[in-house]
Design a protein around this motif. Structure first.
Motif, PDB file in Angstrom:
ATOM      1  N   UNK A  40       0.888  -1.154  -0.127  1.00 25.57           N
ATOM      2  CA  UNK A  40       0.157  -0.011  -0.100  1.00 25.57           C
ATOM      3  C   UNK A  40       1.001   1.089  -0.122  1.00 25.57           C
ATOM      4  N   UNK A  41       2.052   1.246   0.701  1.00 30.58           N
ATOM      5  CA  UNK A  41       2.890   2.291   0.573  1.00 30.58           C
ATOM      6  C   UNK A  41       3.911   2.478  -0.514  1.00 30.58           C
ATOM      7  N   UNK A  42       4.470   1.121  -0.771  1.00 32.58           N
ATOM      8  CA  UNK A  42       5.474   1.493  -1.806  1.00 32.58           C
ATOM      9  C   UNK A  42       5.027   1.324  -3.139  1.00 32.58           C
ATOM     10  N   UNK A  43       3.607   0.692  -3.516  1.00 33.92           N
ATOM     11  CA  UNK A  43       3.099   0.583  -4.967  1.00 33.92           C
ATOM     12  C   UNK A  43       4.115  -0.346  -5.933  1.00 33.92           C
ATOM     13  N   UNK A  44       5.087  -1.113  -5.337  1.00 29.36           N
ATOM     14  CA  UNK A  44       5.817  -2.032  -5.862  1.00 29.36           C
ATOM     15  C   UNK A  44       6.003  -3.392  -5.238  1.00 29.36           C
ATOM     16  N   UNK A  45       5.357  -4.383  -5.993  1.00 25.45           N
ATOM     17  CA  UNK A  45       5.312  -5.717  -5.289  1.00 25.45           C
ATOM     18  C   UNK A  45       7.004  -6.407  -4.930  1.00 25.45           C
ATOM     19  N   UNK A  46       7.646  -6.181  -5.837  1.00 26.25           N
ATOM     20  CA  UNK A  46       9.093  -6.574  -5.403  1.00 26.25           C
ATOM     21  C   UNK A  46       9.747  -5.871  -4.240  1.00 26.25           C
ATOM     22  N   UNK A  47       9.446  -4.411  -4.223  1.00 26.38           N
ATOM     23  CA  UNK A  47       9.965  -3.890  -3.188  1.00 26.38           C
ATOM     24  C   UNK A  47       9.260  -4.147  -1.941  1.00 26.38           C
ATOM     25  N   UNK A  48       8.097  -4.110  -1.927  1.00 24.99           N
ATOM     26  CA  UNK A  48       7.122  -4.751  -0.806  1.00 24.99           C
ATOM     27  C   UNK A  48       7.645  -5.991  -0.042  1.00 24.99           C
ATOM     28  N   UNK A  49       7.791  -7.066  -1.169  1.00 23.58           N
ATOM     29  CA  UNK A  49       8.325  -8.455  -0.673  1.00 23.58           C
ATOM     30  C   UNK A  49       9.590  -8.198   0.003  1.00 23.58           C
ATOM     31  N   UNK A  50      10.598  -7.547  -0.821  1.00 17.58           N
ATOM     32  CA  UNK A  50      11.758  -7.252  -0.260  1.00 17.58           C
ATOM     33  C   UNK A  50      11.840  -6.736   1.324  1.00 17.58           C
ATOM     34  N   UNK A  51      10.884  -5.732   1.647  1.00 14.32           N
ATOM     35  CA  UNK A  51      10.765  -5.016   2.861  1.00 14.32           C
ATOM     36  C   UNK A  51      10.211  -6.064   3.758  1.00 14.32           C
ATOM     37  N   UNK A  52       9.359  -6.761   3.577  1.00 14.80           N
ATOM     38  CA  UNK A  52       8.573  -7.841   4.139  1.00 14.80           C
ATOM     39  C   UNK A  52       9.631  -8.621   4.884  1.00 14.80           C
ATOM     40  N   UNK A  53      10.597  -9.194   3.965  1.00 17.02           N
ATOM     41  CA  UNK A  53      11.635 -10.014   4.546  1.00 17.02           C
ATOM     42  C   UNK A  53      12.432  -9.347   5.626  1.00 17.02           C
ATOM     43  N   UNK A  54      12.641  -7.890   5.286  1.00 19.88           N
ATOM     44  CA  UNK A  54      13.461  -7.217   6.367  1.00 19.88           C
ATOM     45  C   UNK A  54      12.697  -7.027   7.521  1.00 19.88           C
ATOM     46  N   UNK A  55      11.463  -6.877   7.780  1.00 22.47           N
ATOM     47  CA  UNK A  55      10.623  -6.647   8.684  1.00 22.47           C
ATOM     48  C   UNK A  55      10.768  -7.756   9.696  1.00 22.47           C
ATOM     49  N   UNK A  56      10.653  -9.181   8.804  1.00 27.80           N
ATOM     50  CA  UNK A  56      10.573 -10.320   9.879  1.00 27.80           C
ATOM     51  C   UNK A  56      12.034 -10.812  10.284  1.00 27.80           C
ATOM     52  N   UNK A  57      12.840 -10.250   9.588  1.00 29.29           N
ATOM     53  CA  UNK A  57      14.351 -10.448  10.371  1.00 29.29           C
ATOM     54  C   UNK A  57      14.504  -9.567  11.515  1.00 29.29           C
ATOM     55  N   UNK A  58      13.946  -8.149  11.329  1.00 27.29           N
ATOM     56  CA  UNK A  58      14.079  -7.417  12.415  1.00 27.29           C
ATOM     57  C   UNK A  58      13.273  -7.676  13.352  1.00 27.29           C
ATOM     58  N   UNK A  59      12.012  -8.186  13.019  1.00 25.27           N
ATOM     59  CA  UNK A  59      10.945  -8.856  14.423  1.00 25.27           C
ATOM     60  C   UNK A  59      11.841  -9.983  15.131  1.00 25.27           C
ATOM     61  N   UNK A  60      12.495 -10.665  14.304  1.00 23.99           N
ATOM     62  CA  UNK A  60      13.212 -11.978  15.078  1.00 23.99           C
ATOM     63  C   UNK A  60      14.260 -11.385  16.188  1.00 23.99           C
ATOM     64  N   UNK A  61      15.119 -10.386  15.404  1.00 22.94           N
ATOM     65  CA  UNK A  61      16.236 -10.077  16.457  1.00 22.94           C
ATOM     66  C   UNK A  61      15.609  -8.962  17.400  1.00 22.94           C
ATOM     67  N   UNK A  62      14.546  -8.279  17.236  1.00 26.84           N
ATOM     68  CA  UNK A  62      14.003  -7.421  18.272  1.00 26.84           C
ATOM     69  C   UNK A  62      12.762  -7.962  18.893  1.00 26.84           C
ATOM     70  N   UNK A  63      12.584  -9.234  18.921  1.00 27.13           N
ATOM     71  CA  UNK A  63      11.091  -9.617  19.445  1.00 27.13           C
ATOM     72  C   UNK A  63      11.088  -9.534  20.922  1.00 27.13           C
ATOM     73  N   UNK A  64      12.083  -9.366  21.732  1.00 25.53           N
ATOM     74  CA  UNK A  64      12.060  -8.944  23.288  1.00 25.53           C
ATOM     75  C   UNK A  64      11.522  -7.664  23.206  1.00 25.53           C
ATOM     76  N   UNK A  65      11.526  -6.903  22.562  1.00 24.86           N
ATOM     77  CA  UNK A  65      11.258  -5.090  22.456  1.00 24.86           C
ATOM     78  C   UNK A  65       9.683  -5.113  22.538  1.00 24.86           C
ATOM     79  N   UNK A  66       9.033  -6.125  21.989  1.00 26.62           N
ATOM     80  CA  UNK A  66       7.719  -5.881  22.094  1.00 26.62           C
ATOM     81  C   UNK A  66       7.056  -5.565  23.365  1.00 26.62           C
ATOM     82  N   UNK A  67       5.980  -4.788  23.607  1.00 27.89           N
ATOM     83  CA  UNK A  67       5.263  -4.365  24.649  1.00 27.89           C
ATOM     84  C   UNK A  67       3.780  -4.449  24.550  1.00 27.89           C
TER      85      UNK A  67
END
Length: 195
Positions: A40-67
């Motif tokens: 919805x924000x990037x309007x580019x399926x490849x960019x969105x997919x790439x960013x999606x992977x980045x978000x999940x890697x970040x979520x894995x690294x920062x899982x303990x920060x969820x409040x």
């Protein structure tokens, strides 16, 4: 608290303890949601997919920060996704502006000599960039030509942020020294070949 959010929190806790199975389950549960926000924000399926992977890697690294006091797991992921999308859009816009400036024809009043001189300066900077140690080159190039943050560079280079900042500082110092030696910048004293 919804059952889905409780399950998301449980998966985050297990991810925080290093569980790959929890990560895979978390990804299956939330990937479509994160992808939709990014698209919805990037309007580019490849960019969105790439960013999606980045978000999940970040979520894995920062899982303990969820409040949970600050919102649901989906809200946490949405904030991360929107923030990274904005970063990516800003970088893309800055890159496009640099490319347009580099490719643009001389403005009225610019002489052919000034245009040629500007092109020579760019080529000289590229050449001297190749003359500094690889880690410094990677850090300087990432920071100034790819508009990456220190945190992004630290992740890419697998080095602490302080080391990345030092590499940028030493790299810029060495660039100035080499530019001075070619006659393009100040005096040629010093230089630091530290990695």
């Amino acid at each position: 608290m919804s059952e889905q959010n409780l399950e998301g929190e449980r998966l985050l806790r297990e991810m925080g303890r290093g569980s790959r199975a929890a990560f895979e389950a978390f990804y299956e549960r939330y990937a479509a949601f994160v992808y939709r926000v990014a698209l919805r924000m990037l309007h580019d399926p490849m960019e969105a997919e790439d960013l999606c992977h980045d978000i999940f890697l970040e979520a894995y690294r920062t899982a303990a920060q969820y409040d949970r006091q600050r919102g649901s797991v989906e809200a946490w992921l949405a904030v991360k996704t929107k923030s990274r999308c904005m970063d990516r859009l800003r970088r893309t816009q800055a890159k496009q502006q640099r490319e347009q400036a580099a490719d643009s024809h001389p403005l009225q009043g610019d002489s052919v000599e000034e245009t040629v001189l500007a092109k020579l300066e760019r080529e000289t900077v590229r050449n001297v960039l190749n003359g500094i140690p690889e880690p410094q080159r990677q850090a300087v190039y990432g920071a100034y030509f790819q508009a990456k943050t220190h945190r992004e560079l630290a992740d890419i280079m697998a080095r602490p942020i302080g080391t990345v900042k030092s590499l940028i500082r030493y790299g810029l110092h060495n660039l100035r020294k080499q530019l001075a030696e070619t006659g393009w910048y100040g005096s040629g004293k010093g230089g630091d070949k530290r990695e």
